[in-house]
Scaffold this motif. Structure first.
Motif, mmCIF file in Angstrom:
data_model
loop_
_atom_site.group_PDB
_atom_site.id
_atom_site.type_symbol
_atom_site.label_atom_id
_atom_site.label_comp_id
_atom_site.label_asym_id
_atom_site.label_seq_id
_atom_site.Cartn_x
_atom_site.Cartn_y
_atom_site.Cartn_z
ATOM 1 N N CYS A 47 0.820 -1.225 0.000
ATOM 2 C CA CYS A 47 0.000 0.000 0.000
ATOM 3 C C CYS A 47 0.848 1.267 0.000
ATOM 4 O O CYS A 47 0.602 2.164 -0.789
ATOM 5 C CB CYS A 47 -0.922 -0.004 1.219
ATOM 6 S SG CYS A 47 -2.086 -1.369 1.224
ATOM 7 N N CYS A 48 1.839 1.322 0.896
ATOM 8 C CA CYS A 48 2.597 2.566 1.024
ATOM 9 C C CYS A 48 4.066 2.428 0.633
ATOM 10 O O CYS A 48 4.779 3.423 0.561
ATOM 11 C CB CYS A 48 2.485 3.107 2.452
ATOM 12 S SG CYS A 48 3.335 2.104 3.689
ATOM 13 N N GLY A 49 4.557 1.207 0.418
ATOM 14 C CA GLY A 49 5.938 1.009 -0.004
ATOM 15 C C GLY A 49 6.958 0.998 1.116
ATOM 16 O O GLY A 49 8.159 0.961 0.856
ATOM 17 N N ALA A 50 6.510 1.019 2.371
ATOM 18 C CA ALA A 50 7.437 1.018 3.504
ATOM 19 C C ALA A 50 8.046 -0.372 3.679
ATOM 20 O O ALA A 50 7.421 -1.386 3.383
ATOM 21 C CB ALA A 50 6.715 1.428 4.780
ATOM 22 N N GLU A 51 9.290 -0.426 4.168
ATOM 23 C CA GLU A 51 9.928 -1.699 4.468
ATOM 24 C C GLU A 51 9.460 -2.162 5.837
ATOM 25 O O GLU A 51 9.532 -1.422 6.815
ATOM 26 C CB GLU A 51 11.446 -1.548 4.449
ATOM 27 C CG GLU A 51 11.990 -1.250 3.077
ATOM 28 C CD GLU A 51 13.498 -1.134 3.058
ATOM 29 O OE1 GLU A 51 14.123 -1.204 4.134
ATOM 30 O OE2 GLU A 51 14.040 -0.956 1.972
ATOM 31 N N CYS A 52 8.974 -3.399 5.898
ATOM 32 C CA CYS A 52 8.424 -3.954 7.136
ATOM 33 C C CYS A 52 9.194 -5.213 7.499
ATOM 34 O O CYS A 52 9.613 -5.976 6.640
ATOM 35 C CB CYS A 52 6.950 -4.301 6.953
ATOM 36 S SG CYS A 52 5.932 -2.911 6.481
ATOM 37 N N VAL A 53 9.353 -5.445 8.797
ATOM 38 C CA VAL A 53 10.001 -6.645 9.308
ATOM 39 C C VAL A 53 8.941 -7.459 10.023
ATOM 40 O O VAL A 53 8.212 -6.947 10.867
ATOM 41 C CB VAL A 53 11.158 -6.284 10.267
ATOM 42 C CG1 VAL A 53 11.740 -7.529 10.903
ATOM 43 C CG2 VAL A 53 12.227 -5.515 9.522
ATOM 44 N N ALA A 54 8.851 -8.751 9.671
ATOM 45 C CA ALA A 54 7.841 -9.625 10.262
ATOM 46 C C ALA A 54 8.494 -10.919 10.718
ATOM 47 O O ALA A 54 9.416 -11.431 10.067
ATOM 48 C CB ALA A 54 6.732 -9.911 9.263
ATOM 49 N N PHE A 55 8.009 -11.461 11.839
ATOM 50 C CA PHE A 55 8.525 -12.711 12.387
ATOM 51 C C PHE A 55 7.743 -13.881 11.809
ATOM 52 O O PHE A 55 6.523 -13.867 11.790
ATOM 53 C CB PHE A 55 8.411 -12.708 13.916
ATOM 54 C CG PHE A 55 8.901 -13.981 14.540
ATOM 55 C CD1 PHE A 55 10.254 -14.207 14.678
ATOM 56 C CD2 PHE A 55 8.015 -14.949 14.971
ATOM 57 C CE1 PHE A 55 10.717 -15.383 15.249
ATOM 58 C CE2 PHE A 55 8.463 -16.126 15.539
ATOM 59 C CZ PHE A 55 9.818 -16.339 15.680
ATOM 60 N N ALA A 56 8.445 -14.918 11.350
ATOM 61 C CA ALA A 56 7.813 -16.113 10.804
ATOM 62 C C ALA A 56 8.164 -17.311 11.680
ATOM 63 O O ALA A 56 9.320 -17.486 12.066
ATOM 64 C CB ALA A 56 8.275 -16.359 9.377
ATOM 65 N N GLU A 57 7.157 -18.130 11.985
ATOM 66 C CA GLU A 57 7.351 -19.326 12.797
ATOM 67 C C GLU A 57 8.015 -20.422 11.983
ATOM 68 O O GLU A 57 7.719 -20.591 10.804
ATOM 69 C CB GLU A 57 5.993 -19.838 13.292
ATOM 70 C CG GLU A 57 5.268 -18.883 14.209
ATOM 71 C CD GLU A 57 5.752 -18.969 15.633
ATOM 72 O OE1 GLU A 57 6.332 -20.006 16.015
ATOM 73 O OE2 GLU A 57 5.551 -17.992 16.359
#
Length: 55
Positions: free
Chosen positions: A9-19
């Motif tokens: 949507c906005c192009g921001a870099e996001c960090v997400a945790f994956a199990e």
């Protein structure tokens, strides 16, 4: 493990945790992630994914 994604949507870099999962514990499960910038929910792209931090 944490992976880096770009918000659709906005192009921001996001960090997400994956199990970790799978029979050999070598797969990561993450269907969606929330953007810290705009708050929208995004689906993860097909792999391979980029690790957020290098060891």
């Amino acid at each position: 493990m944490e992976f880096e994604f770009v918000c659709g949507c906005c192009g921001a870099e996001c960090v997400a945790f994956a199990e970790r999962g799978g029979f050999w514990n070598n797969r990561f499960y993450l269907d969606t992630f929330w953007c810290w910038n705009c708050g929208e929910e995004n689906t993860t792209p097909p792999g391979p994914w980029t690790p957020a931090y290098e060891d």
